[in-house]
Scaffold this motif. Structure first.
Motif, PDB file in Angstrom:
ATOM      1  N   ARG A  91      47.282  40.652  43.420  1.00 57.76           N
ATOM      2  CA  ARG A  91      46.761  40.722  42.062  1.00 57.76           C
ATOM      3  C   ARG A  91      47.906  40.952  41.058  1.00 57.76           C
ATOM      4  O   ARG A  91      47.920  40.375  39.964  1.00 57.76           O
ATOM      5  CB  ARG A  91      45.719  41.835  41.963  1.00 57.76           C
ATOM      6  N   THR A 136      44.415  41.169  32.004  1.00 60.31           N
ATOM      7  CA  THR A 136      44.849  42.338  31.248  1.00 60.31           C
ATOM      8  C   THR A 136      46.355  42.277  30.969  1.00 60.31           C
ATOM      9  O   THR A 136      47.125  41.733  31.763  1.00 60.31           O
ATOM     10  CB  THR A 136      44.521  43.643  31.997  1.00 60.31           C
ATOM     11  N   HIS A 180      36.399  50.107  44.591  1.00 57.80           N
ATOM     12  CA  HIS A 180      37.118  48.843  44.670  1.00 57.80           C
ATOM     13  C   HIS A 180      36.871  47.968  43.445  1.00 57.80           C
ATOM     14  O   HIS A 180      37.818  47.399  42.863  1.00 57.80           O
ATOM     15  CB  HIS A 180      36.707  48.104  45.946  1.00 57.80           C
ATOM     16  N   ASP A 181      35.615  47.839  43.031  1.00 57.92           N
ATOM     17  CA  ASP A 181      35.290  46.955  41.906  1.00 57.92           C
ATOM     18  C   ASP A 181      35.913  47.443  40.601  1.00 57.92           C
ATOM     19  O   ASP A 181      36.362  46.637  39.780  1.00 57.92           O
ATOM     20  CB  ASP A 181      33.770  46.842  41.763  1.00 57.92           C
ATOM     21  N   VAL A 182      35.920  48.746  40.399  1.00 58.58           N
ATOM     22  CA  VAL A 182      36.500  49.284  39.165  1.00 58.58           C
ATOM     23  C   VAL A 182      38.000  48.994  39.119  1.00 58.58           C
ATOM     24  O   VAL A 182      38.530  48.555  38.089  1.00 58.58           O
ATOM     25  CB  VAL A 182      36.249  50.805  39.059  1.00 58.58           C
ATOM     26  N   TRP A 183      38.673  49.226  40.236  1.00 56.22           N
ATOM     27  CA  TRP A 183      40.120  48.998  40.278  1.00 56.22           C
ATOM     28  C   TRP A 183      40.449  47.528  40.038  1.00 56.22           C
ATOM     29  O   TRP A 183      41.316  47.209  39.212  1.00 56.22           O
ATOM     30  CB  TRP A 183      40.689  49.449  41.625  1.00 56.22           C
ATOM     31  N   PHE A 184      39.783  46.641  40.749  1.00 56.59           N
ATOM     32  CA  PHE A 184      40.180  45.232  40.703  1.00 56.59           C
ATOM     33  C   PHE A 184      39.581  44.488  39.506  1.00 56.59           C
ATOM     34  O   PHE A 184      40.171  43.516  39.034  1.00 56.59           O
ATOM     35  CB  PHE A 184      39.793  44.538  42.014  1.00 56.59           C
ATOM     36  N   ASP A 185      38.420  44.929  39.021  1.00 61.00           N
ATOM     37  CA  ASP A 185      37.799  44.230  37.884  1.00 61.00           C
ATOM     38  C   ASP A 185      38.265  44.771  36.538  1.00 61.00           C
ATOM     39  O   ASP A 185      38.186  44.063  35.523  1.00 61.00           O
ATOM     40  CB  ASP A 185      36.272  44.329  37.968  1.00 61.00           C
ATOM     41  N   LYS A 186      38.747  46.012  36.531  1.00 62.10           N
ATOM     42  CA  LYS A 186      39.155  46.623  35.267  1.00 62.10           C
ATOM     43  C   LYS A 186      40.663  46.873  35.201  1.00 62.10           C
ATOM     44  O   LYS A 186      41.358  46.317  34.357  1.00 62.10           O
ATOM     45  CB  LYS A 186      38.390  47.947  35.058  1.00 62.10           C
ATOM     46  N   GLU A 236      31.233  53.842  32.072  1.00 66.56           N
ATOM     47  CA  GLU A 236      32.315  52.969  32.506  1.00 66.56           C
ATOM     48  C   GLU A 236      33.668  53.498  32.045  1.00 66.56           C
ATOM     49  O   GLU A 236      34.642  53.493  32.803  1.00 66.56           O
ATOM     50  CB  GLU A 236      32.088  51.553  31.967  1.00 66.56           C
ATOM     51  N   HIS A 284      42.717  43.686  36.499  1.00 61.50           N
ATOM     52  CA  HIS A 284      42.172  42.393  36.074  1.00 61.50           C
ATOM     53  C   HIS A 284      43.314  41.435  35.728  1.00 61.50           C
ATOM     54  O   HIS A 284      44.319  41.825  35.117  1.00 61.50           O
ATOM     55  CB  HIS A 284      41.259  42.566  34.863  1.00 61.50           C
TER      56      HIS A 284
END
Length: 616
Positions: free
Chosen positions: A238, A196, A184-190, A137, A193
């Protein structure tokens, strides 16, 4: 690790010398737990250190060498993660107690652990720690940051030094966009976020995607622009959530500015793709922001878009909530047609060498001449071939009043036309090398005659009429009669060439046909009609924009008919350059004023006063 243990690793275990005095210490190669300043100190301390060293070395010996790359290199030797399980698939199972002791003692490079991912490490059931997932990750996030960093470097730093602003780095912007789609998930979830504290990834990404949308829209790639717009607005939303309630005014202002930019892009894109809902929503958001900034005295009307001011001229007031959405959309559609959908600076450029037809796949793919930073080339070979021609124009060597691009285009067209004549009349074709030589020689001749014998063509507007001058055509025929590959055919054609051209010109002047097409005339009249509709027509219609727009088509048709009739009567304007000069002819402008009076049913004095007020 205690403070005393940390200090022991910064001093020789035998003599007590420390690294603070410039002494270079080395670890014991067996246990990596103590350091020595030299071989003699290590030998002296061996009896005292022997027992502890063997225990420590045995602990390290349990580490699996195959996982050395995962945990890094310590003191010049590979340190592995000790195997401690009985996995049936021979996977590496970490002894968590040993790993904890190694982490505590500092024998594992934790930075390398976070960025390593080439090995698979499984943990014993019940340990509750999945180190491999954390490593994967961390590397995934680090790779995403690298993509953003590359695009942002071009966007902020190199774009300022570029001779074409930030538009030359489309590939980097597109790489970022495609990476967001893929991860997509890495950008928007990490990275994006909501909770953050680091908002810079979302801020930078929003600005870069907005620039990519602008490039695509102005080039005319509306379908692709619409797709990028979806991701662009998701990142912006976001970013808005991340800055909401942050209490940092500078961050809030930045977010509002980027939102305003996004709404401007949507406002321009909406009429082009026929999306009325997006256009109206974006318009109200843009106007709301402009009014707020104007009230605070922070909006630079001179150097920024002023949709509020422009629409107020159409409707006579700025209470847009009271105006029907259909009327607003019709006006915005009318205004959007006046904006080029294919900005010349955004077109994928062609190679600067005339005989190469390669085009950029994306803006900025080709390198520019390192001296003038203007001429693009697809590769070194084309630049070498073109240097004989380009060196005559490079770095401002063109002393005529004609732009380099226009002059070179005319030269290449003249050479190609004369070569086509040779190819039609002779079995031996003109070679590429002969065309290159003729182009360079003719460029020299043109720069000389435009400042001498034919100086009356030495301007950007008049150079287009040069081809209609029989004397210049004769001079060109004499020139090509001396050029290798052209000489045989043009040595014969040059005789009496001027006289034959003069006869053709006389016949054309007696005919009732124009050399300029009606579509070109209509384009020129379209710009004139828009100016009248947006200014004079709107005022004469008392701010009734719908009435003004309804008269626009009538005015355009009348202008086209009058222009064609005037050009037939005055053949000196029957050329592309002549058409551009037409607006400065007083007789023509008087006829235009009469047409405006007839369409808007006003007096000639009112039109003159309105023209003066518009100029003011």
């Amino acid at each position: 690790m205690s403070a005393s243990e940390r200090l022991s690793q910064k001093m020789c275990a035998s003599c007590g010398k420390t690294e603070l005095f410039g002494v270079k210490l080395k670890f014991c190669t067996a246990c990596h737990s103590v350091k020595y300043c030299g071989v003699e100190c290590q030998r002296k301390h061996r009896k005292e250190h022997k027992k502890a060293c063997r225990e420590r070395a045995a602990e390290l010996a349990r580490c699996n060498d195959t996982t050395a790359d995962v945990v890094g290199v310590v003191g010049g030797s590979a340190v592995g993660i000790p195997p401690g399980g009985t996995s049936s698939d021979n996977s590496n199972v970490v002894d968590m107690d040993a790993l904890a002791r190694m982490l505590e003692s500092g024998d594992i490079d934790t930075d390398r652990i976070m960025f390593a991912s080439s090995h698979t490490v499984d943990f014993s059931p019940g340990d509750g720690v999945d180190l491999q997932s954390a490593m994967n990750e961390a590397k995934l996030i680090a790779d995403r940051r690298m993509v953003l960093q590359q695009a942002h470097l071009q966007f902020r730093c190199r774009a300022r030094m570029s001779y074409n602003s930030g538009l030359d780095f489309e590939r980097d912007y597109r790489n970022l966009y495609e990476d967001i789609l893929k991860y997509h998930d890495v950008w928007f979830d990490k990275l994006f976020h909501v909770d953050t504290l680091d908002t810079t990834p979302a801020e930078f990404t929003t600005g870069i995607l907005g620039t990519l949308c602008t490039i695509l829209r102005q080039r005319g790639d509306l379908e692709e622009c619409s797709e990028v717009m979806k991701t662009y607005m998701a990142v912006l939303k976001r970013y808005q959530q991340m800055t909401e309630g942050c209490g940092i005014q500078a961050q809030v202002d930045c977010c509002e500015g980027l939102t305003f930019k996004a709404n401007l892009i949507r406002l321009n894109l909406g009429p082009q793709i026929g999306d009325k809902a997006m256009t109206i929503t974006a318009f109200h958001d843009v106007v709301r922001y402009e009014k707020k900034e104007k009230a605070l005295g922070r909006y630079d009307v001179e150097n920024s878009p002023d949709m509020d001011g422009m629409l107020e001229c159409f409707f006579g007031h700025s209470d847009y909530d009271s105006i029907d959405d259909d009327d607003i959309y019709r006006v915005l559609s009318f205004m959007s047609n006046d904006v080029s959908k294919d900005g010349p600076q955004l077109k994928p450029r062609e190679c600067g060498y005339w005989n190469c037809k390669n085009k950029e796949q994306m803006s900025g793919d080709f390198n520019l001449c390192s001296k003038c930073h203007k001429q693009p080339y697809c590769g070194k070979d084309c630049q070498v071939k073109d240097w004989k021609i380009h060196k005559l124009l490079c770095c401002g060597k063109n002393k005529t009043n004609v732009e380099d691009e226009t002059l070179l285009m005319i030269i290449e067209l003249v050479v190609q036309n004369h070569a086509d004549t040779v190819n039609l009349r002779s079995e031996r074709k003109v070679s590429t090398r002969q065309k290159d030589a003729a182009t360079a020689a003719l460029l020299k001749k043109f720069m000389k005659i435009l400042t001498g014998e034919f100086s009356h063509f030495n301007s950007q507007t008049k150079i287009g009429d040069a081809g209609t001058d029989p004397a210049l055509s004769q001079a060109l025929a004499d020139f090509f009669a001396q050029q290798p590959g052209f000489d045989k055919v043009w040595g014969e054609l040059r005789v009496g060439y001027r006289e034959s051209l003069e006869l053709e010109r006389e016949e054309a002047s007696r005919s009732n046909k124009l050399t300029v097409s009606e579509s070109v005339i209509r384009d020129v009249c379209q710009r004139m009609a828009r100016h009248c509709t947006a200014g004079i027509g709107n005022i004469m219609c008392d701010g009734d924009s719908m009435k003004s727009l309804s008269k626009h088509e009538t005015l355009l048709d009348e202008l086209v008919a009058q222009t064609i009739e005037f050009m037939k009567e005055h053949k000196e304007f029957d050329s592309y350059a002549g058409l551009q000069r037409l607006g400065r002819d007083p007789d023509y402008m008087k006829k235009v004023a009469v047409i405006i009076c007839e369409v808007y049913q006003c007096g000639i004095e009112e039109v003159g006063d309105l023209h003066e007020s518009q100029d003011t």
